[in-house]
Enzyme design. Structure first.
Site, PDB file in Angstrom:
ATOM      1  N   ASP A 120      37.264  36.120  39.601  1.00 53.17           N
ATOM      2  CA  ASP A 120      38.168  35.369  38.731  1.00 53.17           C
ATOM      3  C   ASP A 120      38.571  34.020  39.309  1.00 53.17           C
ATOM      4  OD1 ASP A 120      38.098  37.654  37.215  1.00 53.17           O
ATOM      5  OD2 ASP A 120      40.264  37.947  37.160  1.00 53.17           O
ATOM      6  N   HIS A 130      38.184  37.454  43.678  1.00 53.29           N
ATOM      7  CA  HIS A 130      38.472  36.072  43.286  1.00 53.29           C
ATOM      8  C   HIS A 130      37.613  35.111  44.090  1.00 53.29           C
ATOM      9  CE1 HIS A 130      42.037  38.368  42.087  1.00 53.29           C
ATOM     10  NE2 HIS A 130      42.260  37.423  41.175  1.00 53.29           N
TER      11      HIS A 130
END
Length: 276
Positions: A97, A242
């Site tokens: 992400d 992430h």
């Protein structure tokens, strides 16, 4: 008084001349020469009037443009997908992400490429618009590019118009860069609500959450990230990591260790299939 023979002949000649003129005029203009008929009564059985070809205008309307093709709308969900067991008995999904970030995303792409593995990248529009080369690299490597809003707001506390802007602008950047709109959406912080589900569906996307959170955003240390992934490994699991939003060097390093270990354990790292 009875008209003379000469008068009758003159009247006959005048009538004949008038008829000839009428006939010549009708042949020149295409007007009917027979007796005038009353127009048929209106109704379902009434014959439609015949129109000459010149009466048709095969031209587009003013300012008309053909509608753009859009992905068929998915159903409006009431909860996101948490896992993807349909991908296979020993399958898992890796997701990243907040990117792309030129400091960390290239290292993740490099490791995935070395092991011939595909992943899902949920991009923020404000990052994507400045790093379009990384989007094209993701596309060329066969990764799935998803939508993660423009500025990473908490959508369940955001007005519908702002939600639409956050999601819609990001989809536009992705489509402009890689040639197709995203088919998957992830709400920042996992904060879905009815408005989010409806708007993402209207824009042609399905909601994907996660099963295992590596908590890499807390920078817990590379060994901790590795342990969470390996301990949570199971068929259909979706792993959240992430590649932006802070110092993600631990995430990059952890992937280099846990990815080959997952493959050694017989897991296939897959991505959701494209919808037609």
């Amino acid at each position: 008084m009875v008209p003379s023979r000469r008068t009758l002949l003159r009247l006959t000649a005048c009538v004949g001349a008038a008829a000839a003129v009428r006939l010549l005029t009708a042949e020149h203009t295409g007007a009917p020469t027979g007796p005038t008929r009353a127009a048929p009564a209106a109704g379902p059985q009434a014959a439609a009037p015949r129109l000459r070809t010149s009466a048709y205008r095969l031209e587009p309307m003013t300012a008309y443009t053909p509608p753009r093709y859009h992905t068929a709308l998915p159903p409006v969900r009431t909860r996101p997908f948490l896992s993807m067991p349909q991908l296979g008995e020993r399958s898992m999904v890796l997701t990243f992400d907040d990117g792309p970030d030129p400091r960390y995303t290239p290292g993740i792409l490099k490791t995935l490429r070395e092991h011939d593995v595909r992943a899902v990248f949920f991009l923020c529009g404000e990052m994507a618009t400045d790093n379009r080369d990384l989007l094209r690299e993701m596309r060329d490597d066969g990764h799935v590019i998803g939508n993660h809003t423009w500025t990473h707001p908490q959508l369940n506390k955001t007005a519908p118009a702002a939600i639409r802007s956050e999601i819609g602008r990001t989809s536009e950047v992705i489509e402009q860069t890689v040639g197709e709109p995203p088919q998957w959406f992830r709400a920042p912080y996992g904060a879905w609500n009815r408005n989010v589900f409806e708007i993402q569906a209207e824009l042609g996307m399905e909601p994907l959450a996660w099963t295992v959170d590596t908590l890499d955003w807390t920078t817990p240390g590379t060994p901790s990230i590795i342990r969470r992934v390996l301990d949570g490994a199971a068929p259909g699991v979706v792993v959240l990591s992430h590649d932006a939003g802070g110092d993600r060097s631990q995430s990059v390093a952890a992937l280099r260790t846990y990815l080959p270990e997952l493959l050694a354990q017989g897991y296939a790292l897959k991505v959701p299939p494209r919808r037609r």
